[in-house]
Scaffold this active site. Sequence first.
Site, PDB file in Angstrom:
ATOM      1  N   ASP A  99       0.802  -1.222   0.000  1.00  0.00           N
ATOM      2  CA  ASP A  99       0.000   0.000   0.000  1.00  0.00           C
ATOM      3  C   ASP A  99       0.829   1.264   0.000  1.00  0.00           C
ATOM      4  OD1 ASP A  99      -2.715  -0.456  -0.049  1.00  0.00           O
ATOM      5  OD2 ASP A  99      -2.773  -1.033   2.056  1.00  0.00           O
TER       6      ASP A  99
HETATM    7  C1  GLC Z   1      -1.885  -3.705   5.267  1.00  0.00           C
HETATM    8  C2  GLC Z   1      -3.067  -3.779   4.339  1.00  0.00           C
HETATM    9  C3  GLC Z   1      -2.803  -4.702   3.176  1.00  0.00           C
HETATM   10  C4  GLC Z   1      -1.508  -4.369   2.535  1.00  0.00           C
HETATM   11  C5  GLC Z   1      -0.374  -4.343   3.546  1.00  0.00           C
HETATM   12  C6  GLC Z   1       0.937  -3.918   2.959  1.00  0.00           C
HETATM   13  O1  GLC Z   1      -1.766  -4.891   5.962  1.00  0.00           O
HETATM   14  O2  GLC Z   1      -4.208  -4.210   5.007  1.00  0.00           O
HETATM   15  O3  GLC Z   1      -3.823  -4.599   2.228  1.00  0.00           O
HETATM   16  O4  GLC Z   1      -1.252  -5.309   1.537  1.00  0.00           O
HETATM   17  O5  GLC Z   1      -0.700  -3.454   4.577  1.00  0.00           O
HETATM   18  O6  GLC Z   1       0.970  -2.574   2.651  1.00  0.00           O
HETATM   19  C1  GLC Z   2      -0.797   2.566   5.858  1.00  0.00           C
HETATM   20  C2  GLC Z   2      -0.163   1.338   6.445  1.00  0.00           C
HETATM   21  C3  GLC Z   2      -0.357   0.156   5.600  1.00  0.00           C
HETATM   22  C4  GLC Z   2      -1.825   0.059   5.305  1.00  0.00           C
HETATM   23  C5  GLC Z   2      -2.297   1.348   4.631  1.00  0.00           C
HETATM   24  C6  GLC Z   2      -3.736   1.325   4.193  1.00  0.00           C
HETATM   25  O1  GLC Z   2      -0.133   2.905   4.696  1.00  0.00           O
HETATM   26  O2  GLC Z   2       1.218   1.512   6.600  1.00  0.00           O
HETATM   27  O3  GLC Z   2       0.119  -0.984   6.250  1.00  0.00           O
HETATM   28  O4  GLC Z   2      -2.044  -1.016   4.493  1.00  0.00           O
HETATM   29  O5  GLC Z   2      -2.109   2.383   5.509  1.00  0.00           O
HETATM   30  O6  GLC Z   2      -4.616   1.636   5.202  1.00  0.00           O
END
Ligand code: GLC
Ligand code: GLC
Length: 831
Positions: free
Chosen positions: A503
Amino acid sequence: MQYGYFDDDAREYVITRPDTPYPWINYLGSEDFFGLFSNTSGGYCFYRDARMLRLTRYRYNNVPADAGGRYFYLRDVNDSSHGADVWSPSWMPMKSKLDRYECRHGMGYSRIFSSRNGLAFSQVSFVPLRDTCEIHKITLTNESNIDKNIDMFSFVEFCLWNANDDMTNFQRNFSIGEVEVVTAEEPQSGEGSRQVRSCIYHKTEYRERRNHYAVWAVNVPITGFDTDRQSFLGLYNGFDHPDVVFKGKSNNSIASGWAPVGSHHIKVRLSPGEAKTFVFVLGYCENPQDQKWEKQGVISKKPANDLLEKYGSPEAANKALGALNDYWENLLKRFTVEAEDKKMARMAGVWNQYQCMVTFNMSRSASYFESGIGRGMGFRDSNQDLLGFVHLVPQRARARILDIAATQFPDGSAYHQYQPLTKRGNNEIGSGFNDDPLWLICGVAAYIKETGDYSILDEKVPFDNDEKLADTLFIHLKRSFDFTVNNKGPHGLPLIGRADWNDCLNLNCFSSTPGESFQTTANFESGVAESVLIAAIFAYVGPDYAEICRRTNRADEAEYAEKQIAVMIETVNQHGWDGSWFVRAYDAYGKKIGSRECEDGKIFIESNGFAVMAGIGIEDGRAARALDSVKEHLDSKYGIVLLQPAYKDYHLELGEVSSYPPGYKENAGIFCHNNPWVTIAETRLGRGSRAFETYAKICPSYREDDSDLRRMEPYVYAQMVAGKDAPRHGEAKNSWLTGTAAWTFVSISQFILGVRPMFDGLLVDPCIPSDMKWFNVTRHFRGADYRIAVDNNAGVEKGVKSITVDGKLHDGNVLPVFGDGKTHHIIVTMG
Ligand code: GLC
Ligand code: GLC
């Protein structure tokens, strides 16, 4: 240091001191009603949606930590020379010195035992199957040799339903709180077995737009009550010093605005050795719109009465707990493990699956890190979670798939999140995470392999929740597949969009404004930034799509899909290989990310794990090379970090990943979710010892005696463990709601122990450390039970020499679908 131990026979984690390095919680509830319950009785509960229908208030990031819960205060009148002895049997909120303390977190229930000055307290808390309430059964036992007079006070603080509004809109909220109280008389002799209950009803906003209220009841007459927080606590007191409790007398306050709470006062007299049990019920009740009122201003108690009727006695509560135990017994029977390594066996056989069910129920909404007001159900998250619970609740997995698919857009892209109550896509986050569509294929393939149910493909499912746009689930899969095919960048790799699985790799977001969301700001629509990870995911899930096509008489589509997969793999070979590992992505200028050419972020975990999982580079040795590089550059004592070197500075062209201090979260933290991808990849190369090593490093039960550093519960995975660049290397955060649960379960059950559902049967193909001499797995699969005993006296890491099924030699290592409701005995000899 350890703060408890596993009681494997009881499937409980036993916490032996209350001051754990972080609140260690459990989840109560299986379907509609849920509670979060910490080892000191902290937490809160809600009906269906932690944001919209929250029954009790909880303050996140509070001081002190974990203040607020279902509290019981005891006031032991005789046992002190200085007036009464007031204490908290769950330790919090008073941090009382206890002679004994134990908290047992089990499958859907928790127990707390404590004692002080010869008064023993026991609490068992759970949500009964099918009903919308928490039950707290409390027993007080006089273990001293004198008579005891005790005042017991209960306490919960009500949330005014919408948890977000509850924490922000005080100009309104301080004037809307309303309650009703109905106390009961002691039954008179000759009255028979009339049930007694003393009820506090929380009915804020019921007069106008709500048709639900909460009830907090106990099955005995009470001496007094309070429903106004200030009357109970005193304005300048914390939960640790309620005026009423110290005074030993309720104020019988009726909340009017401000903060409604529920407190019962019960006088308990116990002779030496005597015990008394009380059943408290905290319930959610709903009335039909036209039957809301008993009379003007008085709510109809019918649903509350129906509920309380059922749980009016300790026996009834015990029975409900028994039913809950059976429910879990039956679920966990579906996959069990026996092995010499108890740490692995208890995680794979019990706790990992338990956590998978919690992610099924909660997605990423409510934990001690997810506040329950922010996030909906993630499209990619839910599809991946499914991998961990589809064997437990296949029917519910089916329904979940259809819900998720209905939030897909006609072009195959998807809302990144949807709201569980409405099941509609979340507009605030929108779409554009270009890995999302592929996870639907991943989830559906797992469902079909588990169940053999191809009929799901014919289900009509809306696009964008619009029935007019509905088409079969198969068409949804095709749109998913084609979305990747149709959205490629200059190198022929998939365009990343707002982000892929990571993300925080926001390559089209050039954000320099504080507070802007990295995920929804797309102010640099390059049409250039590409993801090697999405290419690898495509190469991993694509063959399942092709196989599904072939098996449903869509040979042309299968051929087309295979061609597209071949093209993608060729593209990865050309533009995704960096010499010693796989590249991670190309940025908006077409520059490599995750390459030796970069100053920081030279190597990333995700593309390497997934490419090898997909089989890329296995034949020519690049896969082994890539995993060796992962080991060399990314490995640490506590797991594999996400990237190296960590980004020292913020990079406008990379986004959130470079916003975290080195070693945390996606910037070189051990982001546990992707570690099992490397584990699985290692099994593809037959490297069982290394696969197991990567499994064990992030597995919480192996770090139980290191709890001061790790801090999170030793029985659940955490999203992140601080990486080697962080000052707190080894410290975990964000336990419970993480895709780590599902993927580690896949890695241990399907790839290390190697019992893997396939389209045609159950494959047994272990890949284990050579010194693991044996293990047993029982697996429920499509209507039959497989008792599998694996013998590795040969001391190999991979390879099945022979298999017998019910005593007869079996050809190959795919066990047939028996579907006969029987138990079959399978002996697997490795060699
Ligand atoms: C969080 C989100 C997931 C994403 C991950 C890595 O766990 O829920 O959707 O893949 O972060 O950024
Ligand atoms: C933030 C977190 C990530 C999560 C994303 C979406 O970027 O670091 O882990 O998946 O938010 O909510």
